[in-house]
Design an enzyme around this catalytic site. Structure first.
Site, PDB file in Angstrom:
ATOM      1  N   LYS A  30       0.845  -1.192   0.000  1.00 27.93           N
ATOM      2  CA  LYS A  30       0.000   0.000   0.000  1.00 27.93           C
ATOM      3  C   LYS A  30       0.884   1.247   0.000  1.00 27.93           C
ATOM      4  CE  LYS A  30      -2.131   1.933   3.635  1.00 27.93           C
ATOM      5  NZ  LYS A  30      -2.049   3.414   3.498  1.00 27.93           N
ATOM      6  N   ASP A  58      -3.255   4.250  -2.329  1.00 27.25           N
ATOM      7  CA  ASP A  58      -4.250   4.692  -1.351  1.00 27.25           C
ATOM      8  C   ASP A  58      -4.280   6.215  -1.284  1.00 27.25           C
ATOM      9  OD1 ASP A  58      -5.944   4.915   0.847  1.00 27.25           O
ATOM     10  OD2 ASP A  58      -4.361   4.470   2.304  1.00 27.25           O
ATOM     11  N   LYS A  60      -7.464   7.987  -1.721  1.00 29.88           N
ATOM     12  CA  LYS A  60      -8.793   8.389  -1.210  1.00 29.88           C
ATOM     13  C   LYS A  60      -9.337   9.617  -1.941  1.00 29.88           C
ATOM     14  CE  LYS A  60      -7.848   6.661   3.482  1.00 29.88           C
ATOM     15  NZ  LYS A  60      -6.388   6.390   3.357  1.00 29.88           N
ATOM     16  N   ASP A  63     -13.760  14.533  -4.992  1.00 28.00           N
ATOM     17  CA  ASP A  63     -13.904  15.804  -5.699  1.00 28.00           C
ATOM     18  C   ASP A  63     -15.235  15.758  -6.439  1.00 28.00           C
ATOM     19  OD1 ASP A  63     -13.284  18.273  -7.132  1.00 28.00           O
ATOM     20  OD2 ASP A  63     -11.181  17.828  -6.692  1.00 28.00           O
ATOM     21  N   ILE A  64     -15.459  16.715  -7.338  1.00 30.76           N
ATOM     22  CA  ILE A  64     -16.681  16.686  -8.139  1.00 30.76           C
ATOM     23  C   ILE A  64     -16.580  15.532  -9.150  1.00 30.76           C
ATOM     24  CG2 ILE A  64     -17.092  19.148  -7.825  1.00 30.76           C
ATOM     25  CD1 ILE A  64     -16.053  19.581 -10.683  1.00 30.76           C
ATOM     26  N   ASN A  66     -16.790  14.853 -12.459  1.00 26.88           N
ATOM     27  CA  ASN A  66     -15.951  14.843 -13.666  1.00 26.88           C
ATOM     28  C   ASN A  66     -14.462  14.859 -13.320  1.00 26.88           C
ATOM     29  OD1 ASN A  66     -15.946  14.995 -16.685  1.00 26.88           O
ATOM     30  ND2 ASN A  66     -14.761  16.850 -16.238  1.00 26.88           N
ATOM     31  N   THR A 117     -11.170   4.629   9.734  1.00 27.90           N
ATOM     32  CA  THR A 117     -11.021   3.895  11.002  1.00 27.90           C
ATOM     33  C   THR A 117     -10.487   4.788  12.129  1.00 27.90           C
ATOM     34  OG1 THR A 117      -8.893   3.072  10.184  1.00 27.90           O
ATOM     35  CG2 THR A 117     -10.786   1.605   9.998  1.00 27.90           C
ATOM     36  N   ARG A 207       2.265   0.054  10.851  1.00 23.16           N
ATOM     37  CA  ARG A 207       3.278   0.227  11.893  1.00 23.16           C
ATOM     38  C   ARG A 207       3.747  -1.065  12.560  1.00 23.16           C
ATOM     39  NH1 ARG A 207       0.359   5.785  13.710  1.00 23.16           N
ATOM     40  NH2 ARG A 207      -1.329   4.669  12.671  1.00 23.16           N
TER      41      ARG A 207
END
Length: 227
Positions: A30, A58, A60, A63-64, A66, A117, A207
């Site tokens: 990741k 990763d 995330k 936004d709008i 388009n 989380t 971690r």
């Protein structure tokens, strides 16, 4: 269940050294926002040269519609295997993204983030004005209807998501402390047994692995447990 190791470390060299230590293991890597902003595509390419790791980018995205669809289309051109967006961007955005990506001959898996989380019930409610399980249920139904591949959630929502969508709708669960290590900034954490019981398809561990003196041994112990 697949193990996904979070490479949330301080430098490009730290990422490369960790990848070398984990070479040959059946894991996903990741790459999060910190590492990608710092090192960009060159990090993805360097990790792939060490071993043919599956890569989860990763970022995330949120936004709008388009803008998200354009960004996701660009991500799909990279040598990655999975990325994620925020389900709270809404149905229009998620459907537009999948319509664009499904024009490709091959695309990465696309997951929607439900409730981070790091949220507990009180903080989540202060923002979304609903409890976590109710929101996650709604987010997962929308994501499934739009054709996404799965959800990012805590282990405690994994079964709920499958019950409200389909048993093959994938779940990726961060905040895993495999051998009951400290929580750090995570609130809704679980161990390996909890992840198994709740049928997580991917578990993310950061971690407890990259801060360990022997990260490879921790990975090997986790892989033995989940297989």
């Amino acid at each position: 269940m697949k193990l996904c190791v979070a490479f949330d470390v301080a430098s490009f060299d730290d990422c490369i050294n960790l990848a070398k230590k984990l070479k040959g293991l059946d894991i996903w890597v990741k790459i999060g926002l910190r590492s990608y902003l710092r090192d960009g595509v060159k990090l993805l390419e360097a990790i792939k040269k060490i071993d043919d790791f599956k890569i989860f980018l990763d970022l995330k995205l949120y936004d709008i519609p388009n803008t998200m669809a354009d960004a996701c289309f660009e991500l799909a051109k990279l040598d990655i295997d999975m990325f994620n967006i925020h389900a709270s961007a809404g149905k229009s955005a998620m459907c537009m993204i999948m319509d664009r990506l499904n024009t490709l001959n091959k695309r990465p898996l696309v997951f929607a983030v439900s409730a981070l989380t790091s949220f507990d019930e009180e903080e989540f409610f202060s923002i979304y004005k609903q409890d976590i399980k109710h929101a996650v249920s709604n987010f997962s139904k929308l994501s499934y209807e739009c054709g996404l591949d799965g959800m990012v959630c805590s282990v405690y929502e994994s079964l709920l998501i499958k019950e409200n969508t389909h048993v093959n709708f994938l779940t990726l669960t961060p905040g895993i402390r495999p051998f009951k290590e400290k929580q750090d900034d995570q609130k809704r954490i679980g161990d390996l047994n909890t992840a198994k019981e709740n049928k997580s398809d991917f578990i993310v561990i950061g971690r407890p692995i990259y801060k360990a003196e022997e990260p490879r041994k921790i990975c090997e112990d986790v892989l033995k447990h989940i297989k």
